[in-house]
Write an enzyme that holds these catalytic residues in place. Sequence first.
Site, PDB file in Angstrom:
ATOM      1  CG  ASN B 391      -2.034   1.030   1.059  1.00  0.00           C
ATOM      2  OD1 ASN B 391      -1.979   1.883   0.186  1.00  0.00           O
ATOM      3  ND2 ASN B 391      -3.022   0.987   1.916  1.00  0.00           N
ATOM      4  CG  ASP B 392       1.762   2.953   3.662  1.00  0.00           C
ATOM      5  OD1 ASP B 392       0.713   3.535   3.348  1.00  0.00           O
ATOM      6  OD2 ASP B 392       1.948   2.420   4.756  1.00  0.00           O
ATOM      7  CB  THR B 393       5.848   0.216  -0.992  1.00  0.00           C
ATOM      8  OG1 THR B 393       4.892  -0.807  -1.226  1.00  0.00           O
ATOM      9  CG2 THR B 393       6.506   0.032   0.351  1.00  0.00           C
TER      10      THR B 393
END
Lengths: 110, 465
Positions: B391-393
């Site tokens: 997700n964040d990556t």
Amino acid sequence: MGNALLQYATVFVLTAFVGVEIIAKVPSILHTPLMSGSNAIHGVILVGSMLILGSANTNVEEVLGFLAVILATLNVVGGFVVTDRMLEMFKAKAPAARPTKSDTSDEVAR
Amino acid sequence: MSRETLIDLIYLVSATTFLVALKGLGSPKRARWGNLTAAAGMLLAIVATFFKYVDGHALYHVPLILLAMFIGLIVAVPVARFVKMTAMPQLVAIFNGVGGGAAALVSITEFVHIKSTRPATYVVLEVLLGVLIGTVSFAGSAIAFAKLQELMTGRPVTYPGQQFLNAVVGLAALVLIVIILVNSSTLLLWILLILAFVLGIAFVLPIGGADVPVLISLLNSFTGLAVAASGFTLGSNLLIVAGTLVGASGILLTRLMSAAMGRSLPNILFSAFGSVVTASGDASRADGRSVRSGSPEDAAILLGYASRVVIIPGYGLAVAQAQHVVRELADELEAKGTEVFFAIHPVAGRMPGHMNVLLAEANVPYEQLVEMDEANSELQTADVALVVGANDTVNPAAKDDPSSPIYGMPIINADLAENVLFLKRSMRPGFAGIENELLYNPKTTLIFGDAKDTLTKILASVKTA
């Protein structure tokens, strides 16, 4: 005693530089095994723990030393076993089983 | 050659194996061999120690030593052998913590042991540093373990005046050290131990779950330094060399890890990252923007027509234990003539390299694993980017939104691909607690559900297609 301190300090300073140099070239995919591997290496505190318990004169020293040996053994054994388990998975695969990239590109047009 | 010289020589051999091992860990081919070399060197040092003389006599309490070792052994082996690969970070944390605890105990015991001989001030200082650093590492690792094992919240724990209180505790520890240096009081040493314990806990509480791996690396380095301090006290070159190696490499590794997240180490340690962020995430969700979702069958059709697929795995993949299914899917697609890569973000999973370990466990060939920079150039020509549990990556806010807390973190540019398939459990934001713009991108198709279930369904559809 001052000389001994100087000798230990020399070892400390030089080792610090060696430690940085050796690690600087490790590829990022091996960072986790590296952390785990170095975690096992500081388990060498087991040697110190053995010396402590082995020279204990009082009950307090015995109890503390006994605990130290248990904890340090956990560190050494757990550290090496976990690292080995991680690295076991990096073993080279037999490449023959897979189609090469040039083979697959012909079929892409399908 | 005297007995002591021989033992010192063996210690030198052991210290050399540790160096060789760290060097070996630099290449995938020699890494395992390197680790075994260090283990052999360690065994050698331990055996040699049994024959050592301390204070002019052979070791006392040898049966006690063996008993303690046996207890450690029967606990450590099954735990290390059978804990799931996804729990690896916690495991490293706890084995690091006990090492720090052992170093602190060694320092305390040596202090009790030599106190009657009125040790020099610098010896007392070595003891105090060993106790302080070792105990901080022990307590900090315990909290890190609790966070990763989800025994407590992974979110940063903050309270008013936290930084101030931490500073007070830290300062009190320093003052105490100075006092103990003057009067060598054992009672005050125990108080320092308690203070260091509090400091370790207070230091780790405000650090969010996503940053804990960086923290473990730092604590690993601390334990190394504590061991080196014990080495000074005991007059052991072996402990100094091994401890310093770990201390130095650990600090470098910590910096590499925080660089991979596009943040500085002080920022990770002191900013309580992620605690305020949830609010802004909720606010932007209020726009009520729509997302496009699809079924696993839709995904299979898309994948079936793709000639280049880039799979972007994240921690969600590991949690769902989906690494084997994703490998099967990759194999199936390759058999159909599709080119498949795995794009690995440096901090995918919970530690650098964690994802590589998990995929290697599932027999994904080494050549299919592509690092971030290479992946980003490949993605421009990719037909499908399959995001599994990441997700964040892949959050474009890291590039576009200067107000975002992850702004500046290097990401995998999944949005460059022709299509994005986003496998996600729910609309919940990721580990950093922030909304992901990629979900609302018109290129993106969301497939809700457990990663393993979804992948199994996609695999079945791809097979029948």
